[in-house]
Each structure stands twice: as structure tokens, then as C-alpha cells.
Write a protein that holds these residues in place. Structure first.
Motif, PDB file in Angstrom:
ATOM      1  N   ALA A 120       0.943  -1.237  -0.166  1.00 53.71           N
ATOM      2  CA  ALA A 120      -0.072   0.023  -0.056  1.00 53.71           C
ATOM      3  C   ALA A 120       0.908   1.220  -0.040  1.00 53.71           C
ATOM      4  N   THR A 121       2.032   1.103   0.812  1.00 55.85           N
ATOM      5  CA  THR A 121       2.894   2.499   0.971  1.00 55.85           C
ATOM      6  C   THR A 121       3.516   2.736  -0.285  1.00 55.85           C
ATOM      7  N   HIS A 122       3.889   1.852  -1.145  1.00 54.52           N
ATOM      8  CA  HIS A 122       4.515   2.142  -2.500  1.00 54.52           C
ATOM      9  C   HIS A 122       3.620   2.009  -3.711  1.00 54.52           C
ATOM     10  N   SER A 123       2.329   1.835  -3.380  1.00 55.20           N
ATOM     11  CA  SER A 123       1.597   1.310  -4.505  1.00 55.20           C
ATOM     12  C   SER A 123       1.135   2.419  -5.557  1.00 55.20           C
ATOM     13  N   MET A 124       1.386   3.987  -5.166  1.00 58.34           N
ATOM     14  CA  MET A 124       1.323   5.070  -5.943  1.00 58.34           C
ATOM     15  C   MET A 124       2.738   5.757  -6.110  1.00 58.34           C
ATOM     16  N   ASP A 125       3.686   5.130  -5.626  1.00 53.25           N
ATOM     17  CA  ASP A 125       4.991   5.799  -5.672  1.00 53.25           C
ATOM     18  C   ASP A 125       5.061   7.138  -4.920  1.00 53.25           C
TER      19      ASP A 125
END
Length: 493
Positions: A118-123
């Protein structure tokens, strides 16, 4: 009685007619004097009093931002896929909370995984120099491990100390390589140093002894690595999820007594350790926290992104926004492709973020061209710009068809010294130029506390009620004073 066979055996140096002194004897270093051991001692010995007020302040900003990014990330397709996979493929183990999903709990390692995704799903997560995504690899693991502790939860100070240990270990490992200072080509750094940082943070929270802490790092090294070919795809967020999860697993395995190389961070001729990832890695010991150790976060602020895209995009977006202002001043108040004849981007040479016509949100987050043209049209880049409809905007596609890219020799692929330049030639011949060498949000030009909280409210507000959002701001702001971290853990869903 000595056997006949034993009598016939002579040392190799005697058989070959060599003097014993001429034979090089390889000695195993004293286990307490190795670089790897110094890291283990640091992790086990560091205390909250070793963190300055500035480090505490900066790390709380990181925790707040990372939670917000994780919460909005829980609305993405890739997070949903990862969550469904964990729920359907593994036996239920309702222990650790999942970002944004009230009532959903997983085993600690799986919760660390999906929350890292979740933390990196949108960069959209933080970074610094040398570049990695430090918080996303550490925070989900520390949260999941805190949930796992049955009788009493960690105190707020212990929680924040463990988080800082994970950040520090990542930064130190990258500082010992020149290659790490440049935009990566071979592997994604969080999948290596993030796993090591997660292991270090969890080892600290588990109060492992110095030997177990060293083994946790060595185990983590065997669980590390992801190729850059998966950048700009749905698999890239898995890099952060796996770093968080596997670092936690490494610490838990070490806590059970599993051992690994005591020299994984040392230079051993002919045997690859950490230098398997960074060939120019120079192993240097960490000094004791009692000997005046200065945390890297004391010397360098964190970089926080204003919009959800690869870090390199923020230079060209700010440069294009400057040109947008000039265009608006010349015309009717809006920007039209009919005004523009040619767009020239001067950016570092980095193949995986040079994408002329991105076809997905993940490619768009890694496209100099897309982010420059988006900012040129609207004066900014926002979360909404990466939806399928926004990617197909006719005006955007028209501008993309007019973009050229140059890679000046004085513009290195290095997040600490690169620049972004956007030059627009208008139909009537005028040339407008925007230049950015330090975007707003960069570690040299950090977001104010007010703007960081604004970003958090926008992100967390996509999932939580406003009173929960404000409650999290208060809890994170005072986390170093909490008797235990239940208040923090209870507000993430």
C-alpha cells in the motif's frame, strides 16, 4: 601409538620444500571485531537518549507521511490484489491490522507485506540521498510486530527508536557505495537495504542481543533483491512489501536461533556478501552509539513527494509549472496545445523513467514526458492525473507528441545534483524556459509541517473520517511520550 599413515603425512609446506613462514595463513577474524558485529552491537545497544530532538522531530514527520501514503494506497488495485492473495492463499491469523480495512487482520508478516505494498502502490512514499524509500520498508514491519506482541505493546519511545534504527541502517549501508548515489540501473534499492532496515528495526524492537541482530541482517541479505525491469509495473510495490515482510521474518528467525554468515557486511576476498549488490561497497564498521554516533537524519532531512510519482519526475514537473505560469500570462488564462510547437526536456539519462507515451498509471508515474506535460497543462500534478481517463486526455496526448529529450553532460543521474529543464517553443516563435535544480519537497527544500499535514489529511482522508485523521496527527506528534502504542495501532483502520 602413531599409525604408519600418520607418519607419512607431512605439511604441504614441507613436501614442497617451502619455509613455513612463507606460507600465507588465512586467519578468521575475531567475531567481535568484524564490521557485521559492529552493526549488531549498534542495533542492540542504541537507546532513545541517543536520538536528538531534531532526529525525533524528523522521524515523526516520516511516520505521519508514511501512514497517510499507506492509507490512500489501500484504495489501489494493486493493494487489493495483494490483500486478496494473502486472504485466500494463507490460513487466517487475525493478529496485525491492515491499512484502511476495519476488521481485516492478517498474520504479522502478511500484514507487513500488504501494508508495504500500500505504501508504495502510488510511488508516493518518502526518499532521501542516496535514494531509497526508507519508511515504507520499516514502518509496516514495526507496526505489525507491535500488534503481534500479546501482553503489552511497545512503548511509544521504543516504537520510535526501532523505526529510527531501521532508517539509520539503510542509510549507512548506502553511504558506503558510490554506485548507490546514482539513479539505480540493476536493482531497486529498497528491496535490498529496505529488507536490511526492516530486519534491524524488528531486531531492536524484539530486544535481540548483538549476535542475533547480526544474524538478522545476514538472514535479510539472503532475502533481498528485485530487478529494475519491474519498475513502472504493478510488481514494483511488491518490492516494498517484501522488504518489510522479509525483514520482519529475518528478525523472527534470528530470535529463534537461526544463524547466518557473521561476515555478511565484511570484505572477504572471493566471497560475496553485501557487495553482491553494490560491487564498490566499502565495508566500514559502525561506531558505538555511546561514542558520539550522529544519526544520518540529524544531517539530512527527508524528501517528501507532493504528488505520487517517481522522484525524478518532481524536477521536470516544477520546471514545467514555471512555464505554465508564463504561458497563462501570455494568453487567455489556460494552456492549449495549439500554442505549442515544440517541447524540449533536459533531464538525466535514465532509461526506465524515459517513457514517451505511457500506457498505464504505473508507466505514467515513471515518465518524464507525462509529468512535464501534465504540469505544463495544469500548473501542477495531482493524484487524479494518473487515472485512466486523465491518461487519455486529448490535450495531454497532443503535447506528448511534441516532446523531445536531451541528456546534457552536466546533468548526472543523481538525485542530489541533477536538474530538470523544460523549454517550450511557441507557434509564433517565442521560447519559454523553466529550470529546477531543487524541487519543493526535496531534502534541501523540505515541506513545511503545515504542508506535510495537508498532504496527510488529503491522503488519510480518502479512507478515514476527519476526526480519525486529526487523531492520528495528534498521536504521531506525541508518539515519543506514549506509555504504549495502542492508540496508534488502533487508528490505522
Amino acid at each position: 601409538m602413531i599409525s604408519t599413515l600418520q607418519k607419512t603425512i607431512r605439511p604441504v609446506w614441507a613436501v614442497r620444500g617451502l619455509h613455513k613462514s612463507a606460507v600465507e595463513v588465512l586467519k578468521r577474524p575475531d567475531p567481535e571485531d568484524t564490521v557485521t558485529a559492529s552493526y549488531g552491537r549498534f542495533i542492540s545497544e542504541v537507546k532513545l537518549q541517543h536520538l536528538s530532538s531534531l532526529v525525533l522531530h524528523r522521524s515523526k514527520r516520516m511516520v505521519l507521511d508514511s501512514i497517510g501514503v499507506g492509507l490512500i494506497g489501500s484504495t489501489t488495485d494493486v493493494f487489493e490484489l495483494a490483500l486478496q492473495h494473502c486472504q485466500h492463499m494463507y490460513a487466517p491469523d487475525d493478529i496485525s491490522s491492515v491499512y484502511g480495512r476495519r476488521g481485516s487482520r492478517l498474520s504479522p508478516t502478511l500484514a507487513a507485506f500488504v501494508n508495504g505494498v500500500a505504501t508504495h502502490s502510488m510511488d508516493f512514499d518518502d526518499t532521501w540521498h542516496p535514494a531509497t524509500h526508507p519508511s515504507g520498508a520499516v514502518l509496516p514491519a514495526v507496526l505489525a510486530l507491535s500488534d503481534m506482541m500479546p501482553n503489552s505493546k511497545p512503548s511509544g519511545p521504543d516504537f520510535l527508536l526501532a523505526f529510527n534504527v531501521g532508517i539509520e541502517i539503510q542509510g549507512r549501508l548506502m553511504r558506503f557505495s558510490h554506485e548507490a548515489h546514482n539513479i539505480p540501473k540493476r536493482f531497486h534499492p529498497p528491496s535490498v537495504v529496505g529488507t536490511m532496515g526492516s530486519a534491524a528495526a524488528c531486531a531492536r524492537l524484539l530486544s535481540l542481543d548483538h549476535s542475533q541482530c547480526s544474524h538478522a541482517l545476514a538472514i535479510a541479505a539472503s532475502l533481498s533483491g528485485a530487478p529494475m525491469a519491474n519498475a513502472a509495473t504493478q510488481s514494483k510495490p511488491l518490492h516494498i512489501g517484501n522488504a518489510s515482510r522479509l525483514g520482519l521474518e529475518a528478525a523472527l528467525l534470528a530470535s529463534r536461533g537461526l544463524e547466518a554468515s557473521p561476515l555478511v557486511l565484511d570484505a572477504v576476498a572471493g566471497v560475496a556478501g553485501f557487495d553482491a549488490f553494490y560491487e564498490d561497497y566499502v565495508s566500514e564498521p559502525l561506531e558505538s552509539p555511546n561514542d558520539g554516533h550522529v544519526f544520518l537524519l540529524e544531517e539530512q532531512e527527508m524528501g517528501f513527494k507532493r504528488f505520487p510519482a517517481h522522484l525524478g519526475m518532481h524536477w521536470v514537473a516544477d520546471a514545467a509549472a514555471l512555464v505554465h505560469k508564463l504561458l497563462v500570462g501570455l494568453g487567455p488564462g489556460t494552456v492549449s496545445p495549439s500554442q505549442v510547437q515544440d517541447i524540449l526536456l533536459r533531464v538525466p539519462k535514465s532509461k526506465y523513467i524515459n517513457r514517451p507515451f505511457p500506457e498505464s498509471e504505473h508507466e505514467a508515474r515513471h515518465s518524464f514526458q507525462f509529468n512535464a506535460c501534465s504540469a505544463l497543462l495544469d500548473g501542477e500534478v495531482t493524484v487524479q492525473f494518473f487515472t485512466p481517463a486523465a491518461l487519455r486526455r486529448p490535450d495531454l496526448l497532443a503535447l506528448l507528441s511534441r516532446v523531445r529529450v536531451e541528456h546534457p553532460h552536466d546533468n548526472p543521474a543523481n538525485f542530489n545534483s541533477m536538474y530538470g529543464e523544460v523549454q517550450v517553443t511557441l507557434v509564433e516563435g517565442h521560447i519559454l524556459k523553466g529550470h529546477c535544480d531543487t524541487f519543493y519537497g526535496h531534502w534541501r527544500n523540505p515541506l513545511t509541517n503545515e504542508n506535510l499535514r495537508k498532504k496527510f489529511r488529503n491522503n488519510a482522508g480518502a479512507v478515514l473520517r476527519s476526526e480519525q485523521v486529526e487523531g492520528l496527527i495528534d498521536v504521531v506528534g506525541g508518539v515519543d511520550t506514549l506509555g504504549d502504542c495502542r492508540d496508534l495501532l488502533s487508528q490505522l483502520q
